[in-house]
Design an enzyme around this catalytic site. Structure first.
Site, PDB file in Angstrom:
ATOM      1  N   GLY A  43     -24.349 -51.472 -20.410  1.00 49.59           N
ATOM      2  CA  GLY A  43     -25.020 -51.077 -21.838  1.00 49.59           C
ATOM      3  C   GLY A  43     -23.986 -51.390 -23.002  1.00 49.59           C
ATOM      4  N   GLN A  48     -21.058 -51.057 -31.213  1.00 51.29           N
ATOM      5  CA  GLN A  48     -19.901 -51.586 -30.584  1.00 51.29           C
ATOM      6  C   GLN A  48     -19.706 -53.074 -30.765  1.00 51.29           C
ATOM      7  OE1 GLN A  48     -21.321 -49.839 -26.737  1.00 51.29           O
ATOM      8  NE2 GLN A  48     -19.135 -49.962 -26.166  1.00 51.29           N
ATOM      9  N   CYS A  91     -16.360 -47.059 -20.841  1.00 49.52           N
ATOM     10  CA  CYS A  91     -16.989 -47.524 -22.147  1.00 49.52           C
ATOM     11  C   CYS A  91     -16.336 -48.929 -22.482  1.00 49.52           C
ATOM     12  CB  CYS A  91     -17.079 -46.557 -23.355  1.00 49.52           C
ATOM     13  SG  CYS A  91     -17.687 -47.128 -24.930  1.00 49.52           S
ATOM     14  N   LEU A  92     -17.135 -50.119 -22.804  1.00 47.29           N
ATOM     15  CA  LEU A  92     -16.474 -51.336 -23.148  1.00 47.29           C
ATOM     16  C   LEU A  92     -15.431 -50.897 -24.512  1.00 47.29           C
ATOM     17  CD1 LEU A  92     -19.199 -54.009 -22.517  1.00 47.29           C
ATOM     18  CD2 LEU A  92     -17.317 -53.138 -20.970  1.00 47.29           C
ATOM     19  N   HIS A 133     -25.734 -42.181 -23.072  1.00 46.63           N
ATOM     20  CA  HIS A 133     -24.467 -42.697 -23.396  1.00 46.63           C
ATOM     21  C   HIS A 133     -24.880 -43.771 -24.852  1.00 46.63           C
ATOM     22  CE1 HIS A 133     -20.366 -44.601 -22.565  1.00 46.63           C
ATOM     23  NE2 HIS A 133     -20.727 -45.395 -23.425  1.00 46.63           N
ATOM     24  N   GLU A 134     -25.429 -44.610 -24.668  1.00 44.50           N
ATOM     25  CA  GLU A 134     -26.137 -45.648 -25.542  1.00 44.50           C
ATOM     26  C   GLU A 134     -26.465 -44.905 -26.808  1.00 44.50           C
ATOM     27  OE1 GLU A 134     -24.314 -48.321 -25.271  1.00 44.50           O
ATOM     28  OE2 GLU A 134     -24.088 -48.379 -23.107  1.00 44.50           O
ATOM     29  N   HIS A 137     -23.956 -43.666 -28.908  1.00 53.52           N
ATOM     30  CA  HIS A 137     -23.292 -44.431 -29.728  1.00 53.52           C
ATOM     31  C   HIS A 137     -24.098 -44.613 -31.154  1.00 53.52           C
ATOM     32  CE1 HIS A 137     -19.983 -45.996 -27.375  1.00 53.52           C
ATOM     33  NE2 HIS A 137     -20.649 -46.448 -26.371  1.00 53.52           N
TER      34      HIS A 137
HETATM   35 ZN    ZN Z   1     -20.033 -47.050 -24.581  1.00 55.40          ZN
END
Ligand code: ZN
Length: 193
Positions: A43, A48, A91-92, A133-134, A137
């Protein structure tokens, strides 16, 4: 478009709903999908990639060939949560950091796709975790905020290293000053809300 890393100010931004879909929004979504697959994520949220809008992309299998697992979701809302489950997340925007996070086990999420059609997904397991999670963000919340005190302590050094790297890249002019980042986000937001 690039993935920003902790402690980039975009990650703490409360994203604003998108009032309309146009070619630019479709391009954002396409680029976000491309980046997500390039970095083997499941995701990626707009924060991000330094955008202040409520949009995320996800592929529950992390597999670009599995198109039925791929979603672009605008203005997502969780309308129902039940149960709790703990599992490791990464997480990226936090390269190399993994830790267990407790979340709702099942959720119902609604939102819109790029054609303006309503999406309603009843999810459990990894897909339920991924959308929570998204959406976090988009609210300026990151997974390390949800760690137990013990796990917070366990990742403290890794976070400090990311903070040093960010400060260093800002000092070298590779990342703009934080005031400039925020001014740009304010401007992008005012264009669409
Ligand atoms: Zn993340």
């Amino acid at each position: 478009m690039q993935i920003v890393k902790y402690p980039h100010p975009s990650l703490r931004r409360l994203s604003k709903p998108l009032a309309r879909v146009d070619a630019e929004v479709r391009r954002y979504a396409a680029e976000m999908l491309e980046l997500m697959y390039e970095f083997d994520g499941v995701g990626l949220a707009a924060n991000q990639v330094d955008l202040p809008y409520r949009i995320f992309v996800v592929n529950f299998k992390g597999d670009p060939a599995a198109k039925d697992q791929e979603w672009v979701v605008l203005n997502p809302v969780i309308t129902n949560r039940s149960g709790t489950a703990e599992a490791e997340e990464g997480c990226l925007s936090f390269p190399g950091i993994y830790a267990p996070v407790r979340r709702a086990e099942r959720v119902i999420m609604t939102g819109f796709d790029l054609s303006g059609n309503e999406i309603r997904l009843e999810l459990d397991g990894l897909p339920a975790r991924a959308v929570q999670h998204e959406i976090d963000h988009l609210d300026g919340v990151v997974f390390i905020d949800r760690l137990s005190p013990t796990n917070q302590l366990a990742v403290r050094e890794s976070l400090a290293a990311l903070e040093r790297q960010f400060a260093d890249e800002q000092a070298r002019g590779l990342i703009p000053p934080s005031e400039q980042i925020i001014a740009r986000l304010d401007e992008l937001e005012s264009l669409r809300t």
